[in-house]
Design a protein around this motif. Sequence first.
Motif, PDB file in Angstrom:
ATOM      1  N   CYS A 241       0.844  -1.209   0.000  1.00 43.00           N
ATOM      2  CA  CYS A 241       0.000   0.000   0.000  1.00 43.00           C
ATOM      3  C   CYS A 241       0.874   1.253   0.000  1.00 43.00           C
ATOM      4  O   CYS A 241       0.933   1.975   1.006  1.00 43.00           O
ATOM      5  CB  CYS A 241      -0.920   0.007   1.214  1.00 43.00           C
ATOM      6  N   ARG A 243       0.622   4.152  -1.339  1.00 45.58           N
ATOM      7  CA  ARG A 243      -0.027   5.466  -1.251  1.00 45.58           C
ATOM      8  C   ARG A 243      -0.659   5.710   0.113  1.00 45.58           C
ATOM      9  O   ARG A 243      -0.587   6.819   0.637  1.00 45.58           O
ATOM     10  CB  ARG A 243      -1.094   5.582  -2.349  1.00 45.58           C
ATOM     11  N   ARG A 302      -4.927  -3.832  -0.722  1.00 46.16           N
ATOM     12  CA  ARG A 302      -3.696  -3.975  -1.503  1.00 46.16           C
ATOM     13  C   ARG A 302      -3.783  -3.050  -2.710  1.00 46.16           C
ATOM     14  O   ARG A 302      -4.715  -3.123  -3.501  1.00 46.16           O
ATOM     15  CB  ARG A 302      -3.512  -5.433  -1.941  1.00 46.16           C
ATOM     16  N   GLU A 303      -2.798  -2.159  -2.838  1.00 43.69           N
ATOM     17  CA  GLU A 303      -2.775  -1.191  -3.934  1.00 43.69           C
ATOM     18  C   GLU A 303      -1.799  -1.569  -5.038  1.00 43.69           C
ATOM     19  O   GLU A 303      -1.825  -0.969  -6.107  1.00 43.69           O
ATOM     20  CB  GLU A 303      -2.384   0.189  -3.383  1.00 43.69           C
ATOM     21  N   ARG A 304      -0.962  -2.533  -4.781  1.00 45.82           N
ATOM     22  CA  ARG A 304       0.083  -2.904  -5.734  1.00 45.82           C
ATOM     23  C   ARG A 304       0.005  -4.403  -5.993  1.00 45.82           C
ATOM     24  O   ARG A 304      -0.312  -5.167  -5.072  1.00 45.82           O
ATOM     25  CB  ARG A 304       1.449  -2.520  -5.162  1.00 45.82           C
ATOM     26  N   ASP A 308       4.936  -7.174  -7.839  1.00 46.59           N
ATOM     27  CA  ASP A 308       5.666  -5.927  -7.671  1.00 46.59           C
ATOM     28  C   ASP A 308       5.946  -5.651  -6.192  1.00 46.59           C
ATOM     29  O   ASP A 308       7.005  -5.102  -5.845  1.00 46.59           O
ATOM     30  CB  ASP A 308       4.865  -4.757  -8.260  1.00 46.59           C
ATOM     31  N   GLY A 309       5.004  -6.019  -5.345  1.00 49.92           N
ATOM     32  CA  GLY A 309       5.199  -5.807  -3.921  1.00 49.92           C
ATOM     33  C   GLY A 309       6.390  -6.575  -3.371  1.00 49.92           C
ATOM     34  O   GLY A 309       7.063  -6.103  -2.449  1.00 49.92           O
ATOM     35  N   HIS A 312       9.649  -4.600  -3.660  1.00 48.40           N
ATOM     36  CA  HIS A 312       9.746  -3.529  -2.674  1.00 48.40           C
ATOM     37  C   HIS A 312       9.934  -4.082  -1.261  1.00 48.40           C
ATOM     38  O   HIS A 312      10.711  -3.526  -0.470  1.00 48.40           O
ATOM     39  CB  HIS A 312       8.495  -2.656  -2.750  1.00 48.40           C
TER      40      HIS A 312
END
Length: 376
Positions: A241, A243, A302-304, A308-309, A312
């Motif tokens: 997340c 953002r 979950r925003e991604r 991809d998460g 990060h």
Amino acid sequence: MRMIHTLLGVLLLLLVVGSILRTLVVPRGLYSALVNRLWRTVRTLLRLSAAPFGTYRAQDRALTWLAPIVLVGMLGVWLSGMLVAYTLLLHGTSDLPWKVAIREAGSSLFTLGYASGERLQLSAIDFLAAASGPLVIALQISYLPTLYAAYQRRETEVTLLQSRAGEPAWGPELLARQSLVDTETALPQLYRDWERLAADIGESHSNYPVLLSFRSPQPNRSWVVGLIAVMDAAALHLALCPRSAPPEARLVIRAGFTAMRDIARSLRIDFDPDPDPAAPIRLTYAEYLGAVAMVTAAGFPRERPVEDGWRHFNGWRVNYESVAYELARRSDAVPALWTGPRDFHAPVIPPARPTDRRPSVDGGGSDPGSAASLAR
């Protein structure tokens, strides 16, 4: 030979005084070889005494005595070293035989004074020995309140974390529980509390490494496991997340790995101060996927994309994973999820989640906002 004995006495006395100053006086987290060897020896003996039982609980019960024995052992080693040093000095600077020299050294060191003679050339050594014993004991006594104050501050936060992240604590469980009981808004404050605690731990545990041996009152709790759990939760929060994640998540990760590195320096643990964000970590992708599936099922947003998460999350965890695993190993912490291996054989203990016992509404369903639900 008397000159050699005198020099040996001076060197041994300087070694002991240096160890005392490094451990009790100088607030810089200086390394003491004497204390470190004592800690290693006692830890090994306690672990071996619990090994036949083959359980973590046995290890925990045995290692509960590690810190008290090390504290008493430090005092014994220092006083014994001073006794030998003053014996060498008295024998080397006079014609006293060994038996008389050790008797007079012990008499002066422990302030009994019954064996001292009227020899002026030895008065300075007798006076120095008489001052050394009470001074070392007084320093050790004044050392204890500092240790227990830091221990109490640490354990208060570790205990509070139990209801939020399980016992033993686990980062994904922390996020899942907040979603299940709709308390995600409490996460920024939790991150702030642990940011401050991490700074406190970094300062106190690097200056007084014996605190690493003080275990939590409950066997399934541990400060290092709790700190790893909060940092993992923050890293997962930022990875999934980006953002909506609070800025406190970044700050607690930074404070956490800074504290761990400060402790690692005081213990002479090697680590990479600037790791590559793409460098591999020991936590596997499969473990990450399982954790993401669990927190998503609990309602965590979950925003991604998951793939991809991972990149990060890897980039955050690489900053602290190796040091965290080594501290967990050295402190013989509870074998919790995502905390690395231990020196004893024990299965990984997952956090136990309380059974949902929310009362039904009108004979069916459940009230998601009930007090019973929030209390869990």
